[in-house]
Design an enzyme around this catalytic site. Structure first.
Site, PDB file in Angstrom:
ATOM      1  N   THR A  57      87.696 -12.512 -51.095  1.00 38.93           N
ATOM      2  CA  THR A  57      88.803 -13.470 -51.167  1.00 38.93           C
ATOM      3  C   THR A  57      88.409 -14.771 -51.861  1.00 38.93           C
ATOM      4  OG1 THR A  57      88.291 -13.888 -48.821  1.00 38.93           O
ATOM      5  CG2 THR A  57      90.258 -12.610 -49.308  1.00 38.93           C
ATOM      6  N   GLU A  58      87.111 -15.009 -52.029  1.00 39.84           N
ATOM      7  CA  GLU A  58      86.642 -16.117 -52.869  1.00 39.84           C
ATOM      8  C   GLU A  58      85.280 -15.760 -53.425  1.00 39.84           C
ATOM      9  OE1 GLU A  58      86.533 -20.101 -51.396  1.00 39.84           O
ATOM     10  OE2 GLU A  58      88.588 -20.065 -50.660  1.00 39.84           O
ATOM     11  N   ASN A  59      85.082 -16.080 -54.719  1.00 42.97           N
ATOM     12  CA  ASN A  59      83.799 -15.897 -55.385  1.00 42.97           C
ATOM     13  C   ASN A  59      83.890 -16.622 -56.711  1.00 42.97           C
ATOM     14  OD1 ASN A  59      82.163 -13.589 -57.377  1.00 42.97           O
ATOM     15  ND2 ASN A  59      81.100 -14.465 -55.615  1.00 42.97           N
TER      16      ASN A  59
END
EC number: 3.2.1.21
Length: 456
Positions: free
Chosen positions: A366-368
């Site tokens: 969901t975040e990177n």
């Protein structure tokens, strides 16, 4: 069985027949990696989510009723500058969503801003709810899957002035808000998360390491004291500014209450839990030290996900080297991002493998991403990171999406507008958006739904 599940099983079977000798990595004991597969092109299952993310306070602008707005604008403050108009996304959301689709992505992750929906305790804004319905309708128009966060760090000022997540009534108040949003917008939402990485403070500050000095320092305490005076209650607890143990306890209880409240309104809603992670690597640490580090950073949330999450969002940016009794700084000569942590795109693979060893839930990235002024570094980061996701899936780990942080160069909390995480640059005087080469790269990977992978 969904098309996604069917194709995912086919990919796993293909890897086995190719002679890789694999078993599902999620079934392996913690710390044990599957045997390497052959190199080549990996095709992601149909329905895999490719997207980019934003957060309300960081992009919308003029979020004047939030705790963050107050903390940014008082003296003393630990924030480099106020958020102001941010990226004016509250007004320009339709343009931004159309751009996501034009790039070739199929998912848009955003947050509903609690302080807009409930600017005063118990008083809900139908106009704000209508705005977020417009955002969701824009996603539908452009055939984007929305992934909606009910809370991305910032909260209403009145909530923070009651003690925030340290307050006894916090779980009830948050569940009430989540239920209201679900009642108003749930027909357009399928994938949601309660909190955005609520364990972040524990990951950064809970275990001894180079960032310890930044938590609970005198300037932060003075900022909170001043916010309490301005609010008229004499108390103020917000985000990661306060008693971290009490905040964590309050958010754990609030997630449970909200998870149940959302499902009462819409039983079919997929409600996930996003967890901030690093690729923890022993650099002199004993097995006991590694277990202690992970228990502090992730333990309570991974345990809660087993009973109170339909999926887990893994959010990872770099590795953490754990010494005998503390996290170590980046090694001498290491490449650093503009956030001063190590450039290490391989980290997402390690984080996914660890998450899969701990929870039996579908995983999404969901975040990177990275903060850099040189977009060539972001392109390299994306290639390596997505390749790591593919290797995890080839080894049988159930990963269902890759969402990059962030869509726009935006307000990065205490750091202000200095760090540039965006796939798209924003001229803050004109609000003109300009996609970077990295945005086109990610869009190309998404359109092809495939990437070349090697063995590491």
């Amino acid at each position: 069985m969904t098309d996604f599940d069917s194709q995912l099983k086919t990919e796993r079977r293909r890897a086995l027949l190719a002679g890789a000798g694999l078993i599902g990595a999620a079934l392996l004991p913690a710390g044990v990696k599957a045997a390497p597969a052959t190199s080549g092109k990996f095709s992601f299952p149909r329905g895999f989510l490719w997207g980019a993310a934003v957060a309300g306070h960081q992009v919308e602008g003029q979020n004047i009723n939030s705790d963050a707005w107050l903390l940014e604008t008082i003296e003393p403050t630990t924030f480099a500058e106020p958020s102001g108009d941010a990226c004016d996304h509250y007004r320009l959301f339709a343009e931004d969503i159309a751009m996501v689709a034009a790039l070739g992505l199929n998912t848009f992750r955003f947050s509903v801003e609690w302080s807009r929906v409930e600017p005063e305790n118990g008083m809900f804004s139908e106009a704000a709810l209508a705005h977020y319905r417009d955002v969701l309708e824009a996603c539908r128009k452009h055939k984007l899957t929305p992934m909606v966060s009910y809370n991305h760090f910032s909260t209403p000022r009145w909530f923070a002035a009651l003690g925030g997540w340290e307050g006894d009534d916090a779980p009830r108040l948050f569940a009430r808000y989540c239920a209201k949003v679900t009642e108003a917008l749930g027909d357009l939402m399928e994938l949601t998360t309660t909190f955005n990485e609520p364990n972040l403070a524990k990951l950064l500050f809970g275990f001894p390491g180079p960032l310890q000095q930044f938590s609970g320092n005198p300037k932060e305490k003075a900022m909170l004291a001043r916010a309490g005076e301005v609010s008229g209650t004499g108390r103020f607890s917000a985000w990661m500014f306060g008693d971290l143990d009490k905040i964590q306890a309050g958010q754990l209880a609030a997630h449970r209450a909200a998870f149940e409240a959302i499902h009462r309104v819409k039983p079919s809603m997929k409600v996930g839990l996003t967890i901030a992670m690093a690729d923890d690597q022993a650099a002199g640490a004993s097995d006991d030290t590694m277990r202690r580090r992970r228990e502090i950073a992730y333990g309570p949330w991974l345990a809660l996900a087993e009973s109170h999450a339909d999926f887990v969002g893994v959010q990872c940016y770099t590795r953490a080297r754990i010494g005998a009794d503390a996290e170590l700084p980046p090694p001498d000569g290491a490449r650093l991002t503009d956030m001063r942590y190590e450039f290490y795109p391989q980290a997402i693979e390690g984080a996914l493998r660890y998450a899969a060893s701990r929870v039996r839930k579908p995983l999404y990235v969901t975040e990177n991403g990275i903060a850099t002024m040189d977009d060539r570094h972001r392109e390299e980061y994306i290639r390596v990171a997505v390749g790591g996701v593919a290797r995890c899936m080839r080894d049988g780990i159930d990963v269902r999406g890759y969402l990059h942080w962030s869509l726009l160069d935006n307000f990065e909390w205490n750091f202000g507008y200095g760090p540039r995480f965006g796939l798209v640059s924003v001229d803050r005087k004109t609000q003109q958006r300009t996609p970077k080469p990295s945005a086109r790269l990610l869009g190309t990977i998404a359109r092809q739904n495939a990437i070349a992978v090697d063995n590491r």
